[in-house]
Design an enzyme around this catalytic site. Structure first.
Site, PDB file in Angstrom:
ATOM      1  N   ASP A   1      29.766  26.053  60.750  1.00 16.46           N
ATOM      2  CA  ASP A   1      28.806  25.590  59.734  1.00 16.46           C
ATOM      3  C   ASP A   1      29.326  24.263  59.192  1.00 16.46           C
ATOM      4  OD1 ASP A   1      26.805  25.462  57.789  1.00 16.46           O
ATOM      5  OD2 ASP A   1      27.690  26.973  56.477  1.00 16.46           O
TER       6      ASP A   1
ATOM      7  N   CYS B   1      24.337  28.244  61.813  1.00 18.36           N
ATOM      8  CA  CYS B   1      23.176  28.604  60.992  1.00 18.36           C
ATOM      9  C   CYS B   1      22.167  27.466  60.910  1.00 18.36           C
ATOM     10  CB  CYS B   1      23.643  28.991  59.591  1.00 18.36           C
ATOM     11  SG  CYS B   1      24.655  27.723  58.805  1.00 18.36           S
TER      12      CYS B   1
ATOM     13  N   ARG C   1      15.493  34.450  62.259  1.00 20.78           N
ATOM     14  CA  ARG C   1      15.303  34.460  60.805  1.00 20.78           C
ATOM     15  C   ARG C   1      13.942  35.071  60.482  1.00 20.78           C
ATOM     16  NH1 ARG C   1      18.277  31.063  57.586  1.00 20.78           N
ATOM     17  NH2 ARG C   1      17.328  32.315  55.943  1.00 20.78           N
TER      18      ARG C   1
ATOM     19  N   GLN D   1      20.732  35.105  56.554  1.00 18.24           N
ATOM     20  CA  GLN D   1      21.251  34.459  57.756  1.00 18.24           C
ATOM     21  C   GLN D   1      22.048  35.459  58.592  1.00 18.24           C
ATOM     22  OE1 GLN D   1      20.876  31.003  58.676  1.00 18.24           O
ATOM     23  NE2 GLN D   1      21.627  31.842  60.593  1.00 18.24           N
TER      24      GLN D   1
ATOM     25  N   ARG E   1      16.868  30.739  46.258  1.00 17.51           N
ATOM     26  CA  ARG E   1      18.009  29.990  46.805  1.00 17.51           C
ATOM     27  C   ARG E   1      18.648  29.267  45.633  1.00 17.51           C
ATOM     28  NH1 ARG E   1      18.533  26.441  52.241  1.00 17.51           N
ATOM     29  NH2 ARG E   1      18.824  28.569  52.951  1.00 17.51           N
TER      30      ARG E   1
ATOM     31  N   HIS F   1      25.052  34.268  52.214  1.00 22.67           N
ATOM     32  CA  HIS F   1      23.777  33.911  52.845  1.00 22.67           C
ATOM     33  C   HIS F   1      23.361  35.144  53.661  1.00 22.67           C
ATOM     34  CE1 HIS F   1      20.472  31.723  54.215  1.00 22.67           C
ATOM     35  NE2 HIS F   1      21.038  30.725  54.883  1.00 22.67           N
TER      36      HIS F   1
HETATM   37  N1   CP Z   1      20.150  28.236  57.976  1.00 22.30           N
HETATM   38  C1   CP Z   1      19.386  27.985  56.890  1.00 22.30           C
HETATM   39  O1   CP Z   1      19.400  28.721  55.902  1.00 22.30           O
HETATM   40  O2   CP Z   1      18.616  26.883  57.007  1.00 22.30           O
HETATM   41  P1   CP Z   1      17.814  26.183  55.813  1.00 22.30           P
HETATM   42  O3   CP Z   1      18.835  25.641  54.856  1.00 22.30           O
HETATM   43  O4   CP Z   1      17.017  25.111  56.478  1.00 22.30           O
HETATM   44  O5   CP Z   1      16.953  27.202  55.152  1.00 22.30           O
HETATM   45  N1  NVA Z   2      26.909  26.569  54.025  1.00 16.30           N
HETATM   46  C1  NVA Z   2      25.653  25.858  54.080  1.00 16.30           C
HETATM   47  C2  NVA Z   2      24.610  26.685  54.730  1.00 16.30           C
HETATM   48  C3  NVA Z   2      23.258  26.040  54.875  1.00 16.30           C
HETATM   49  C4  NVA Z   2      22.230  26.916  55.493  1.00 16.30           C
HETATM   50  C5  NVA Z   2      25.246  25.470  52.680  1.00 16.30           C
HETATM   51  O1  NVA Z   2      25.419  26.277  51.757  1.00 16.30           O
HETATM   52  O2  NVA Z   2      24.773  24.344  52.499  1.00 16.30           O
END
Ligand code: CP
Ligand code: NVA
Length: 313
Positions: free
Chosen positions: A232, A272, A300, A138, A108, A135
């Site tokens: 989101d 999400c 997920r 997701q 990540r 993502h």
């Molecule tokens: N939706 C999602 O990716 O959640 P987290 O940021 O908690 O992993």
């Molecule tokens: N768009 C958000 C998604 C989190 C799962 C971010 O990048 O923080």
């Protein structure tokens, strides 16, 4: 149908972005995810002896825990490290340490170039667990959720609407939805459009699948006829310093009772997570009987199990 020892391997060495899977691989993954969800015990030893390395530059609840549980429930293990990648030592060295110990990497990252760089230097598959652009894990769980809700394998004729920021989640959903034949609408304020290159790719996918793409500032036009209304956060991780200005820009882009009522009467609400109640969504919509946000979170686990089976076995 999916004997654990006969799972189709992805042709792509890594899953760095949605389009790394072919259409056929994506459809196979979604069927496998449904199977794994229905019969988890059949896969209890599918990843015996395999280990996953997880490098996270940003916090996570769902992604971290579902990857850990996916490995554990299929006989494997995982190790996790949170912090910047490529600062204490070069990224190319990090990748070449990890690939001596583990069978796959999940990262990540702030910048897509970081996860791309890990893949360039690592001999084991690398999975994007969220970047500035995508993502993709997701999107897999979200499409699984939509398929469950609206029955049947074909998504043609369904409309997915995203309200808010043209961000990583929106971009992955746009690409993945359109290639599967779903109409996709994005209702977003000026200045927060998706990446122009990704929009060009999306238009190309829509032309092939026959789906329609609408990008508009008009939320009513975006949600009209929608089977799923998705939103989101207005400020993604790393954009916290823009929160005040974004709250102003997005104030008319909240998913609330009035907006959700303009979608189809059987429409589902999707997010999400994590959600900021009373910013991008009201509590009434989060708790709505047609909110499927926790189904998405559950999926997920199943979608990522399918992905791991296709990449690590
Ligand atoms: N939706 C999602 O990716 O959640 P987290 O940021 O908690 O992993
Ligand atoms: N768009 C958000 C998604 C989190 C799962 C971010 O990048 O923080």
């Amino acid at each position: 149908m999916f004997a654990p020892n006969q799972i189709l391997k992805t042709a792509a060495p890594d899953f760095l972005k949605d389009l790394d899977l072919t259409d056929d691989e994506l459809l196979y993954l979604l069927d496998l995810a449904a199977e794994v969800k229905a019969c988890p015990a059949d896969y209890a030893h599918a990843l015996d002896g395999k280990n996953l390395g997880m490098l996270f530059e940003k916090p996570s609840l769902r992604t971290k825990l579902t990857f850990e549980l996916a490995m554990k429930q299929m006989g494997g293990g995982s190790v996790f490290l949170e912090g910047p990648i490529g600062v204490r030592e070069p990224l190319k060295d990090v990748a070449r340490n990890l690939d001596r110990w583990v069978n796959g990497l999940v990262a990540r990252v702030f910048l897509q170039s970081t996860v791309d760089g890990l893949a360039e230097w690592s001999r084991v598959p690398v999975i994007n667990a969220l970047s500035d652009l995508y993502h993709p894990c997701q999107a897999l769980a979200d499409i699984q959720t939509i398929r469950e809700r609206f029955g049947g394998a074909s998504l043609h004729g369904l409309k997915l609407t995203f309200i808010g920021d043209g961000n990583n989640v929106a971009q992955s959903l746009m690409l993945t939805g359109l290639r599967l034949g779903m109409d996709f609408a994005l209702g977003c304020p000026e200045g927060y459009l998706p990446d122009p290159e990704i929009v060009i790719q999306a238009e190309g996918l829509a032309a092939v699948s026959g789906a329609r793409l609408l990008i508009t500032h008009d939320t009513a036009a975006a949600v009209a006829g929608a089977h799923a209304v998705y939103t989101d956060v207005w400020a993604s991780m790393g954009q916290e310093q823009e929160a005040v200005e974004r709250r102003r820009a997005f104030r008319n882009y909240q998913v609330n009772d009035a907006l959700f009522a303009q979608a189809r009467p059987d429409a589902v609400f999707m997010h999400c997570l994590p959600a900021k109640r009373d910013e991008e969504v009201t509590d009434s919509i989060m708790e709505h009987p047609r909110s499927v946000v926790f189904d998405q979170a559950e999926n997920r686990l199943h979608a990522q199990k399918a992905l791991l089976l296709m990449m690590l076995t």
